[in-house]
Design a protein around this motif. Structure first.
Motif, PDB file in Angstrom:
ATOM      1  N   GLY A  81       0.796  -1.216   0.000  1.00 40.86           N
ATOM      2  CA  GLY A  81       0.000   0.000   0.000  1.00 40.86           C
ATOM      3  C   GLY A  81       0.829   1.266   0.000  1.00 40.86           C
ATOM      4  N   PRO A  82       0.242   2.376  -0.439  1.00 41.07           N
ATOM      5  CA  PRO A  82       0.971   3.650  -0.523  1.00 41.07           C
ATOM      6  C   PRO A  82       1.489   4.136   0.819  1.00 41.07           C
ATOM      7  N   HIS A  83       0.705   3.923   1.882  1.00 42.30           N
ATOM      8  CA  HIS A  83       1.114   4.425   3.202  1.00 42.30           C
ATOM      9  C   HIS A  83       2.420   3.793   3.650  1.00 42.30           C
ATOM     10  N   ALA A  84       2.567   2.482   3.443  1.00 41.83           N
ATOM     11  CA  ALA A  84       3.767   1.778   3.884  1.00 41.83           C
ATOM     12  C   ALA A  84       4.984   2.195   3.071  1.00 41.83           C
ATOM     13  N   ILE A  85       4.793   2.397   1.783  1.00 37.81           N
ATOM     14  CA  ILE A  85       5.893   2.863   0.937  1.00 37.81           C
ATOM     15  C   ILE A  85       6.376   4.226   1.418  1.00 37.81           C
ATOM     16  N   SER A  86       5.429   5.114   1.683  1.00 32.35           N
ATOM     17  CA  SER A  86       5.787   6.462   2.119  1.00 32.35           C
ATOM     18  C   SER A  86       6.473   6.455   3.482  1.00 32.35           C
ATOM     19  N   GLN A  87       6.008   5.572   4.384  1.00 32.96           N
ATOM     20  CA  GLN A  87       6.632   5.507   5.707  1.00 32.96           C
ATOM     21  C   GLN A  87       8.035   4.918   5.636  1.00 32.96           C
ATOM     22  N   ALA A  88       8.252   3.990   4.714  1.00 33.55           N
ATOM     23  CA  ALA A  88       9.605   3.461   4.518  1.00 33.55           C
ATOM     24  C   ALA A  88      10.549   4.562   4.050  1.00 33.55           C
ATOM     25  N   ILE A  89      10.079   5.404   3.147  1.00 32.87           N
ATOM     26  CA  ILE A  89      10.898   6.525   2.669  1.00 32.87           C
ATOM     27  C   ILE A  89      11.139   7.522   3.793  1.00 32.87           C
ATOM     28  N   LEU A  90      10.131   7.759   4.624  1.00 27.44           N
ATOM     29  CA  LEU A  90      10.293   8.673   5.753  1.00 27.44           C
ATOM     30  C   LEU A  90      11.428   8.209   6.667  1.00 27.44           C
ATOM     31  N   PHE A  91      11.394   6.954   7.092  1.00 27.54           N
ATOM     32  CA  PHE A  91      12.401   6.476   8.035  1.00 27.54           C
ATOM     33  C   PHE A  91      13.766   6.300   7.381  1.00 27.54           C
ATOM     34  N   ASN A  92      13.797   6.071   6.065  1.00 30.28           N
ATOM     35  CA  ASN A  92      15.090   6.016   5.379  1.00 30.28           C
ATOM     36  C   ASN A  92      15.684   7.411   5.191  1.00 30.28           C
TER      37      ASN A  92
END
Length: 251
Positions: A177-188
């Motif tokens: 899902g889009p939310h998980a992709i975005s959160q992965a980018i946030l923490f990276n």
């Protein structure tokens, strides 16, 4: 003469039951949102035909568009009940229609089980790992430009709206899902989260990851926090490609 709001609700008595519709009349009050409407129905659960029924089940918590719990489909569009104002909704349609989100299992009425949403955050390890809570002193400095880039992504409240609007998110595949992709980018993006950046990219490069996104861009249109989800998806696509090539080259 008092003004009444007509509310059509798609109901379901349990996970295995069939769906049915009931209509309620709620006395209009200035400044009402849909959570207020559902509270009024709960206080007097009587249909417009005069039939006594059970209160409509729904989820709610913060009542100020922060927790994401009250997501539902209102007048055909997924949004938050706490910030959906009756005055605005009546400009869209003469009657208000409430339905549960379709991408998550219905528990009862408008209440859905969002476990898959949170499981996706676990898959991409959307957190900063720590091995203790003692004072380690100041953390790594973050450039203002990185802070400006990361802050919008941090506003995600795991409401599920982006998944509801995404045509690739369904019960036939395991797209994170889009939310998980975005959160992965946030923490990276965060210095404190870069220790396991590779693990997050491995998850995004795997089944149900970035390759499963069809770039429909519906997610960014319905996000109540205006998170630039498509920017995160684009960054994730490039980052996973570079990461995979480097691993293949053994670097």
């Amino acid at each position: 003469m008092s003004k009444q709001v007509v509310v059509n609700v798609l109901r379901k008595d349990g996970p295995d039951g069939g769906s049915y519709r009931q209509t309620f009349h709620v006395e209009y009050e200035p400044g009402m949102n849909m959570t207020t409407v559902l509270q009024r129905i709960a206080a007097k659960p009587v249909t417009c035909e005069g039939e006594s029924t059970t209160p409509v089940a729904y989820d709610a918590c913060c009542l100020e568009e922060v927790c994401g719990a009250c997501s539902m489909v209102i007048n055909g569009r997924v949004r938050q009940a706490c910030s959906a104002l009756v005055d605005n909704l009546l400009q869209e349609e003469p009657e208000i229609t409430l339905e549960p989100m379709t991408k998550f299992p219905v528990v009862r009425d408008l209440l859905v089980d969002r476990t898959r949403l949170f499981d996706a955050l676990k898959r991409v390890k959307a957190w900063v790992p720590v091995d203790g809570y003692w004072d380690r002193g100041p953390g790594p400095r973050t450039a203002p430009s990185d802070q400006e880039e990361a802050y919008p992504l941090s506003r995600c409240m795991s409401c599920g709206c982006c998944m509801e609007a995404c045509p690739q998110y369904n019960d036939k595949d395991d797209f994170v899902g889009p939310h998980a992709i975005s959160q992965a980018i946030l923490f990276n993006t965060m210095p404190a989260g870069q220790a396991i950046a590779g693990e997050r990219l491995d998850a995004l490069a795997g089944p149900g990851g970035i390759a499963a996104c069809g770039n429909a861009q519906n997610c960014v249109k319905v996000c109540p926090k205006d998170i630039p989800l498509t920017d995160s998806i684009a960054k994730a696509g490039r980052a996973t490609t570079v990461h995979t090539v480097k691993r293949w080259l053994g670097r």
